[in-house]
Write an enzyme that holds these catalytic residues in place. Structure first.
Site, short mmCIF file in Angstrom:
data_model
loop_
_atom_site.label_atom_id
_atom_site.label_comp_id
_atom_site.label_asym_id
_atom_site.label_seq_id
_atom_site.Cartn_x
_atom_site.Cartn_y
_atom_site.Cartn_z
N THR A 12 38.59 38.90 44.90
CA THR A 12 37.45 39.81 44.71
C THR A 12 37.05 39.89 43.24
O THR A 12 35.89 39.67 42.88
CB THR A 12 37.84 41.22 45.22
OG1 THR A 12 38.30 41.09 46.57
CG2 THR A 12 36.67 42.17 45.16
N VAL A 13 38.02 40.19 42.39
CA VAL A 13 37.70 40.42 40.97
C VAL A 13 37.51 39.09 40.23
O VAL A 13 36.59 38.96 39.40
CB VAL A 13 38.80 41.26 40.30
CG1 VAL A 13 38.40 41.59 38.87
CG2 VAL A 13 39.06 42.55 41.09
N LYS A 25 47.57 54.46 37.30
CA LYS A 25 46.45 54.66 36.38
C LYS A 25 46.68 55.87 35.49
O LYS A 25 46.36 55.86 34.30
CB LYS A 25 45.15 54.81 37.18
CG LYS A 25 44.79 53.55 37.96
CD LYS A 25 43.73 53.85 39.01
CE LYS A 25 43.38 52.64 39.84
NZ LYS A 25 42.57 52.98 41.02
N1 LIG Z 1 39.57 44.68 44.13
C1 LIG Z 1 39.24 45.67 43.33
O1 LIG Z 1 38.25 46.37 43.56
C2 LIG Z 1 40.07 45.97 42.10
C3 LIG Z 1 39.70 47.03 41.27
C4 LIG Z 1 40.44 47.27 40.09
C5 LIG Z 1 41.52 46.47 39.80
N2 LIG Z 1 41.87 45.47 40.66
C6 LIG Z 1 43.02 44.63 40.30
O2 LIG Z 1 42.57 43.29 40.10
C7 LIG Z 1 43.59 42.38 40.46
C8 LIG Z 1 43.03 41.39 41.48
O3 LIG Z 1 42.60 42.11 42.62
P1 LIG Z 1 41.71 41.42 43.76
O4 LIG Z 1 41.22 42.54 44.61
O5 LIG Z 1 40.74 40.49 43.16
O6 LIG Z 1 42.84 40.61 44.56
P2 LIG Z 1 42.62 39.45 45.64
O7 LIG Z 1 41.25 39.47 46.17
O8 LIG Z 1 43.76 39.53 46.56
O9 LIG Z 1 42.77 38.13 44.74
C9 LIG Z 1 44.00 37.66 44.27
C10 LIG Z 1 43.81 36.24 43.80
O10 LIG Z 1 45.05 35.78 43.27
C11 LIG Z 1 45.30 34.47 43.81
N3 LIG Z 1 46.74 34.26 43.85
C12 LIG Z 1 47.68 34.96 44.52
N4 LIG Z 1 48.91 34.43 44.31
C13 LIG Z 1 48.72 33.38 43.48
C14 LIG Z 1 49.58 32.42 42.90
N5 LIG Z 1 50.90 32.44 43.12
N6 LIG Z 1 49.04 31.48 42.11
C15 LIG Z 1 47.71 31.43 41.87
N7 LIG Z 1 46.83 32.32 42.39
C16 LIG Z 1 47.35 33.28 43.19
C17 LIG Z 1 44.68 34.46 45.20
O11 LIG Z 1 44.42 33.15 45.59
P3 LIG Z 1 43.65 32.78 46.96
O12 LIG Z 1 42.28 33.36 46.83
O13 LIG Z 1 43.64 31.31 47.02
O14 LIG Z 1 44.46 33.43 48.06
C18 LIG Z 1 43.41 35.28 44.92
O15 LIG Z 1 42.40 34.45 44.45
C19 LIG Z 1 44.74 43.25 40.99
O16 LIG Z 1 45.66 43.48 39.95
C20 LIG Z 1 44.07 44.54 41.37
O17 LIG Z 1 44.94 45.67 41.31
C21 LIG Z 1 41.16 45.19 41.78
#
Ligand SMILES: NC(=O)c1ccc[n+]([C@@H]2O[C@H](COP(=O)([O-])OP(=O)(O)OC[C@H]3O[C@@H](n4cnc5c(N)ncnc54)[C@H](OP(=O)(O)O)[C@@H]3O)[C@@H](O)[C@H]2O)c1
Length: 431
Positions: free
Chosen positions: A14-15, A207
């Site tokens: 997502t991010v 947070k």
């Molecule tokens: N989502 C939000 O609204 C939000 C808001 C504030 C902060 N955050 C923070 O931002 C961070 C990311 O969140 P997100 O929502 O974007 O998570 P997400 O959608 O689950 O994305 C995680 C990404 O990491 C990749 N990944 C996981 N394991 C990996 C590995 N071993 N090697 C390489 N890549 C790997 C995944 O690959 P694949 O895509 O190939 O599975 C995916 O692209 C987190 O720390 C979260 O707490 C998120």
């Protein structure tokens, strides 16, 4: 224009995909503001073939994000994998060790390992930035570290978890139970299938620990955050709150007290006259009180691709500009170690709901316990009589110490006429 800032992005969910989109769509704007373009050189995620809605063709692909952090020819690594340990931590450590700046959105990682990572970054002469980790799109790290730098901050509090705020808002507006709203939110993708990190207050506590460190110059102390989630909030309590002039919010609140650093996350009643009472749905808000500036309020979207990427890109632009601030506002060696104030020393008013059997002498027995424990009742409400079922007795106390309130509730629960565990919700004074 001078040399571009070369960056690598670990995590394209997502991010991560949102960050690629912002950097691509606003390439010229960002170059203008930074004084140089930002170029994505390398990316890493688990699946190479997944459609992420953005073009990745021109970037070097790494299956191993740690190898990328170590080897790619970049100045900055963006960690957007998530998780407090595992690859996310390894990516940050490898990047810092290789002398690269780090930007992350990972609140769990910074709350658990921020001190060590910041020390390593400082020793390596690189930045560790995490604007997106607290309240998504709201620039609260910058507000505390830069905008309020001339103030002693006396208190910081806020609605730090959009999922919980969405659930509480829906419960009140749609008159639905916690379980129903949670199930709907899970179906719509607003809540995780395993929701405990959100609904048990852990995400908000991560947070809050960071906010407290930024506000008070203290070492991040996640273990010192007293945390309660929203699972026990009942629709009746939301209704009674309305009747008494309050809204129930999951609030994270930190302040320095004579008993130490108070860090609390719990559902509480806030006056409907407070601006934060009207922050609804998935929105986040933070109030920081500075001694010269007074209250400042920041509100916005706390999650989602666009808002979170907006904050990530702000951190990248800082590095491109050559702008650097200590991770927690002061050098790591100057962060102080402060005792956590015990919850038993908390002082405040309380909302109590009891379910009692409808028989003579019950109220007298209940109020006698309050009197014995020195807890003064502000108002009391008893609903319609019923021959068969238990009836609610709802009361608000004047300010007292939590230890006395807990003793009172223990004794009340032991009364024969009290048929359920009493509900206790703190009434939060926001002054
Ligand atoms: N989502 C939000 O609204 C939000 C808001 C504030 C902060 N955050 C923070 O931002 C961070 C990311 O969140 P997100 O929502 O974007 O998570 P997400 O959608 O689950 O994305 C995680 C990404 O990491 C990749 N990944 C996981 N394991 C990996 C590995 N071993 N090697 C390489 N890549 C790997 C995944 O690959 P694949 O895509 O190939 O599975 C995916 O692209 C987190 O720390 C979260 O707490 C998120």
């Amino acid at each position: 224009m001078s040399n571009s800032l070369r960056i690598a992005i670990a995590g394209l969910g997502t991010v991560g995909a949102g960050t690629v989109q912002v950097l691509t769509e606003h390439r010229d704007l960002i170059a203008q503001r930074s004084g140089r373009p930002v170029d994505i050189i390398a990316v890493s995620a688990k699946s190479r073939t997944k459609d992420r809605g953005v073009s990745l063709e021109t970037y070097d692909w790494y299956d191993d994000p740690v190898a990328m952090a170590r080897e790619a020819d970049v100045e900055l690594v963006v960690e957007l994998i998530g998780g407090e340990d595992g690859p996310a931590k390894a990516v940050c450590e490898a990047a810092i060790a290789a002398g690269r700046h780090v930007v992350t959105a990972n609140k769990a990682l910074v709350a658990m390992h921020g001190g060590a990572l910041a020390a390593a970054a400082e020793a390596a002469g690189v930045s560790l930035n995490y604007e997106a980790a607290i309240a998504g799109g709201i620039p609260i790290v910058k507000a505390l570290r830069e905008g309020l730098a001339g103030n002693a901050v006396t208190r910081v509090y806020g609605i730090l978890n959009g999922t919980c705020n969405y659930i509480l808002t829906e419960m009140r507006e749609e008159r639905l139970s916690y379980e129903t709203v949670l199930a709907d939110a899970q179906q719509l993708g607003y809540a995780e299938a395993e929701p405990s990190v959100d609904v048990d207050g852990i995400d908000a506590a991560h947070k809050l620990a960071l906010l407290a460190s930024l506000a008070f110059g203290t070492k991040v102390n996640f273990a010192g955050v007293y945390t309660e989630g929203i699972r026990k909030v009942a629709l009746e309590d939301i209704d009674y709150a309305e009747e008494f002039g309050y809204r129930i919010k999951l609030l994270g609140s930190a302040r320095m007290t004579e008993h130490g650093l108070e860090q609390r996350v719990y559902p509480c009643m806030v006056s409907k006259s407070a601006p934060i009472a009207h922050v609804e749905g998935a929105y986040n808000a933070v109030v920081a009180h500075g001694d010269f500036v007074d209250d400042t309020l920041y509100q916005g979207r706390g999650a989602g691709a666009g808002p979170t990427a907006s904050a990530v890109v702000a951190d990248i632009v800082d590095v491109a500009r050559g702008f650097s601030v200590s991770t927690f506002g002061v050098p790591v060696g100057q962060l102080t170690d402060v005792e956590a104030a015990p919850i038993e020393r908390h002082r405040g008013a309380y909302y109590i709901r009891l379910m009692v059997s409808d028989e003579p002498g019950v109220i007298a027995a209940v109020t006698a316990v309050f009197r014995d424990e020195g807890v003064s009742i502000g108002s009391m409400l008893q609903r319609a009589r019923s021959q068969t079922e238990a009836v609610p007795v709802v009361l608000n106390t004047h300010e007292c110490e939590e230890a006395a309130m807990r003793r009172t509730l223990e004794r009340i629960e032991a009364l024969d006429s009290v048929v359920e565990e009493p509900t206790m919700i703190r009434i939060e004074s926001l002054i």
